[in-house]
Design a protein around this motif. Sequence first.
Motif, PDB file in Angstrom:
ATOM      1  N   ARG A 255      -2.692   0.724   4.516  1.00  0.00           N
ATOM      2  CA  ARG A 255      -4.146   0.053   4.718  1.00  0.00           C
ATOM      3  C   ARG A 255      -4.927   0.845   5.635  1.00  0.00           C
ATOM      4  O   ARG A 255      -6.174   1.197   5.502  1.00  0.00           O
ATOM      5  CB  ARG A 255      -3.993  -1.233   4.765  1.00  0.00           C
ATOM      6  CG  ARG A 255      -5.316  -2.047   4.645  1.00  0.00           C
ATOM      7  CD  ARG A 255      -5.260  -3.440   4.795  1.00  0.00           C
ATOM      8  NE  ARG A 255      -6.582  -4.210   4.519  1.00  0.00           N
ATOM      9  CZ  ARG A 255      -6.997  -4.559   3.071  1.00  0.00           C
ATOM     10  NH1 ARG A 255      -5.948  -4.138   2.123  1.00  0.00           N
ATOM     11  NH2 ARG A 255      -8.028  -4.736   2.843  1.00  0.00           N
TER      12      ARG A 255
ATOM     13  N   ASP B   3      -7.994  -1.993  -1.510  1.00  0.00           N
ATOM     14  CA  ASP B   3      -7.673  -2.828  -2.666  1.00  0.00           C
ATOM     15  C   ASP B   3      -7.433  -2.214  -3.870  1.00  0.00           C
ATOM     16  O   ASP B   3      -7.322  -2.767  -4.846  1.00  0.00           O
ATOM     17  CB  ASP B   3      -8.379  -3.907  -2.429  1.00  0.00           C
ATOM     18  CG  ASP B   3      -8.543  -4.692  -1.342  1.00  0.00           C
ATOM     19  OD1 ASP B   3      -7.241  -5.186  -0.675  1.00  0.00           O
ATOM     20  OD2 ASP B   3      -9.507  -5.189  -0.654  1.00  0.00           O
TER      21      ASP B   3
ATOM     22  N   HIS C 261       1.062  -1.132   0.117  1.00  0.00           N
ATOM     23  CA  HIS C 261       0.200   0.042   0.002  1.00  0.00           C
ATOM     24  C   HIS C 261       0.879   1.203   0.186  1.00  0.00           C
ATOM     25  O   HIS C 261       1.798   1.183   0.910  1.00  0.00           O
ATOM     26  CB  HIS C 261      -0.800  -0.012   1.385  1.00  0.00           C
ATOM     27  CG  HIS C 261      -1.875  -1.283   1.406  1.00  0.00           C
ATOM     28  ND1 HIS C 261      -1.801  -2.316   1.629  1.00  0.00           N
ATOM     29  CD2 HIS C 261      -3.062  -1.095   0.456  1.00  0.00           C
ATOM     30  CE1 HIS C 261      -2.571  -3.149   1.462  1.00  0.00           C
ATOM     31  NE2 HIS C 261      -3.656  -2.391   0.902  1.00  0.00           N
TER      32      HIS C 261
END
Length: 59
Positions: A17, A28, A12
């Motif tokens: 995240r 995602d 990420h």
Amino acid sequence: MCRKAEATEADHYPLNRKTLVAMGLDPDNPEYGRGLCQPCHSRHTAATSPGGWYRHTPW
């Protein structure tokens, strides 16, 4: 990060995240990620998320 090895891990980036979820964004979504080799991913995660990425947060 090393740009020498093939990317094998999803990372990420530029936000982690936990931050993406807190902002109501889809963690995602490929827009919030990059590929790293395993050693670079491990180093980056250790530097930015000491203790691991998961910590119980009551939200």
